[in-house]
Design an enzyme around this catalytic site. Structure first.
Site, PDB file in Angstrom:
ATOM      1  CB  CYS A   1       7.679  -2.165  15.192  1.00 25.85           C
ATOM      2  SG  CYS A   1       8.334  -3.196  13.877  1.00 25.85           S
TER       3      CYS A   1
ATOM      4  CB  CYS B   1      12.382   1.569  10.067  1.00 25.49           C
ATOM      5  SG  CYS B   1      12.132  -0.188   9.722  1.00 25.49           S
TER       6      CYS B   1
ATOM      7  CB  CYS C   1       9.176   3.631  11.548  1.00 22.22           C
ATOM      8  SG  CYS C   1       7.509   3.006  11.872  1.00 22.22           S
TER       9      CYS C   1
ATOM     10  CB  CYS D   1      -2.974  -3.524   0.189  1.00 22.67           C
ATOM     11  SG  CYS D   1      -1.172  -3.394   0.208  1.00 22.67           S
TER      12      CYS D   1
ATOM     13  CB  CYS E   1       1.985  -2.542  -2.607  1.00 25.74           C
ATOM     14  SG  CYS E   1       2.001  -0.793  -2.133  1.00 25.74           S
TER      15      CYS E   1
ATOM     16  NE  ARG F   1      -1.099   1.709  -4.353  1.00 25.09           N
ATOM     17  CZ  ARG F   1      -2.349   1.539  -4.787  1.00 25.09           C
ATOM     18  NH1 ARG F   1      -3.264   2.451  -4.532  1.00 25.09           N
ATOM     19  NH2 ARG F   1      -2.688   0.454  -5.449  1.00 25.09           N
TER      20      ARG F   1
HETATM   21  N1  SAM Z   1       6.018  -3.180   9.514  1.00 21.73           N
HETATM   22  C1  SAM Z   1       5.701  -3.257   8.154  1.00 21.73           C
HETATM   23  C2  SAM Z   1       6.866  -3.004   7.245  1.00 21.73           C
HETATM   24  O1  SAM Z   1       7.764  -2.249   7.591  1.00 21.73           O
HETATM   25  O2  SAM Z   1       6.879  -3.560   6.149  1.00 21.73           O
HETATM   26  C3  SAM Z   1       4.556  -2.378   7.758  1.00 21.73           C
HETATM   27  C4  SAM Z   1       4.345  -0.965   8.218  1.00 21.73           C
HETATM   28  S1  SAM Z   1       5.473   0.283   7.675  1.00 21.73           S
HETATM   29  C5  SAM Z   1       4.893   1.607   8.650  1.00 21.73           C
HETATM   30  C6  SAM Z   1       5.068   0.653   5.987  1.00 21.73           C
HETATM   31  C7  SAM Z   1       5.893   1.709   5.286  1.00 21.73           C
HETATM   32  O3  SAM Z   1       5.508   3.016   5.706  1.00 21.73           O
HETATM   33  C8  SAM Z   1       7.397   1.707   5.496  1.00 21.73           C
HETATM   34  O4  SAM Z   1       8.047   0.769   4.720  1.00 21.73           O
HETATM   35  C9  SAM Z   1       7.785   3.114   5.077  1.00 21.73           C
HETATM   36  O5  SAM Z   1       8.145   3.146   3.716  1.00 21.73           O
HETATM   37  C10 SAM Z   1       6.525   3.921   5.331  1.00 21.73           C
HETATM   38  N2  SAM Z   1       6.744   4.875   6.430  1.00 21.73           N
HETATM   39  C11 SAM Z   1       6.783   4.595   7.749  1.00 21.73           C
HETATM   40  N3  SAM Z   1       7.010   5.700   8.488  1.00 21.73           N
HETATM   41  C12 SAM Z   1       7.126   6.719   7.609  1.00 21.73           C
HETATM   42  C13 SAM Z   1       7.390   8.110   7.760  1.00 21.73           C
HETATM   43  N4  SAM Z   1       7.599   8.663   8.953  1.00 21.73           N
HETATM   44  N5  SAM Z   1       7.448   8.884   6.652  1.00 21.73           N
HETATM   45  C14 SAM Z   1       7.245   8.313   5.426  1.00 21.73           C
HETATM   46  N6  SAM Z   1       7.004   7.005   5.237  1.00 21.73           N
HETATM   47  C15 SAM Z   1       6.951   6.208   6.304  1.00 21.73           C
HETATM   48 FE1  SF4 Z   2       8.380  -1.694  12.196  1.00 21.96          FE
HETATM   49 FE2  SF4 Z   2       7.964   0.776  11.358  1.00 21.96          FE
HETATM   50 FE3  SF4 Z   2      10.038  -0.597  10.398  1.00 21.96          FE
HETATM   51 FE4  SF4 Z   2       7.497  -1.306   9.707  1.00 21.96          FE
HETATM   52  S1  SF4 Z   2       8.534   0.594   9.188  1.00 21.96           S
HETATM   53  S2  SF4 Z   2       9.175  -2.655  10.336  1.00 21.96           S
HETATM   54  S3  SF4 Z   2       6.421  -0.784  11.617  1.00 21.96           S
HETATM   55  S4  SF4 Z   2       9.755   0.046  12.547  1.00 21.96           S
END
Ligand code: SAM
Ligand code: SF4
Ligand code: DTB
Length: 324
Positions: free
Chosen positions: A53, A57, A60, A129, A189, A261
């Protein structure tokens, strides 16, 4: 039960700081009045497009900026995704959530597949979703036409803490994505993560922004950070389970009718802490052995957890829970 959009940060902070039993009492009163009965929706998750990606973040493992073990994978095709959705339904899930590790949706074959997946999941009689980053008005409309129940796009944390977590996308852009999904008639959501080095004020700040959304998001995932090796947050200490309970209880009071959730981080909670979260008003869990890329309690453990407390699963799903 009155739905308020004018919570001050101080009011929310005061809830978070209540003696635990007073907070639980209030949360239960709100929950029993706004959502009679303790019913829990089972939602299953599948990562359709994993890794690589373009966003940064800090939490992530799917970000290309981090050195976690998650690398870019080929997208899953429509039929295997629908096979997984059918299996989730047969195991008792009521909602099927699909994730794409994208910065934003782009038009073309992968988006057409996403629309086919949404239609297919709805045809199976489940809520659908999608979480796939930013989208345009037209893309939101096409998802709505396909029957999408909800778009997941998290605010993640307070506006103040946000810049320490993500630099490639602004808080305002997140709010605009949410507004586009809402304008197209799709449910929202939207939630966040605790355990990312935020202060208690930041937790109150996240809940305040969620409460300002009008209407409130129908679904509010509360995640505890899963500190994945190779991500910048890999050394963050685990969230105290009672802090998680407090966040859930406060979310329940501030967002009385939203489905709260229990999301990432449940593997770090023992059975009793998870039951406290349900008591505090959480009314959904992710159901299945993996979330997107990280682990989740196994299905049998979750069924046993609900059975032990005599908690029923949400309306449509008819799952025979094993005895305690
Ligand atoms: N890329 C898309 C986005 O960011 O909207 C969708 C996927 S992203 C993985 C969805 C959510 O998962 C993130 O906004 C975050 O809140 C949660 N998330 C991701 N990695 C995480 C982690 N290591 N621990 C807890 N929550 C996590
Ligand atoms: Fe990409 Fe992960 Fe951020 Fe979603 S949460 S935008 S998958 S880096
Ligand atoms: C949400 O807030 N939590 C879920 C769902 N929305 C998509 C995802 C959690 C992902 C946890 C890290 C992973 O498994 O990769």
């Amino acid at each position: 039960m009155i739905t308020r959009h004018d919570w001050t940060r101080e009011q929310i902070q005061a809830l978070l700081d209540l003696p635990l039993f007073d907070l639980l009492w209030q949360a239960q009163e709100v929950h029993r009045s706004a959502n009679p009965g303790y019913r829990v929706q089972l939602a299953s998750l599948l990562s359709v497009k994993t890794g690589g990606c373009e966003e940064d973040c800090a939490y992530c493992p799917q970000s290309m900026f981090h050195s976690s073990d998650v690398t870019g994978q080929p997208d899953l095709a429509v039929e295997p995704v629908l096979d997984r959705a059918r299996a989730a339904r047969d195991a008792g899930a009521h909602r099927f959530c699909m994730g794409w590790a994208w910065r934003e949706i782009r038009d073309g074959a992968p988006f057409d597949s996403m629309l086919a997946m949404v239609r297919g999941v709805r045809a199976l009689g489940m809520e659908a979703c999608v979480t796939a980053g930013m989208l345009t008005e037209r893309q939101a409309e096409r998802l709505a036409e396909a029957g999408l129940t909800a778009y997941n796009h998290n605010l993640d944390t307070s506006p103040e803490h946000y810049d320490r977590i993500i630099s490639t996308r602004t808080y305002q852009e997140r709010l605009e994505t949410l507004a586009r999904a809402r304008a197209a008639g799709i449910g929202l959501c939207c939630g966040g993560i605790i355990g990312m080095g935020e202060t208690p004020e930041d937790r109150a700040g996240l809940l305040q922004v969620l409460a300002q959304l009008d209407p409130h998001p129908e679904s509010v995932p509360i995640n505890a950070l899963v500190a994945v090796p190779g991500t910048p947050l890999e050394d963050e200490p685990p969230v105290d389970p009672l802090e998680f309970v407090r966040m859930v209880a406060t979310a329940r009071i501030v967002l009385p009718h939203s489905r709260v959730r229990l999301s990432a981080g449940r593997q770090q909670l023992n059975r009793e802490a998870q039951l406290l979260c349900l008591l505090a008003g959480a009314d959904s869990i992710f159901y299945g052995d993996v979330l997107l890329t990280t682990g989740n309690p196994d299905v049998e453990a979750d069924r046993a957890l609900l059975a032990c407390a005599g908690v029923n699963v949400a309306e449509r799903t008819e799952v025979a829970l094993p005895p305690c």
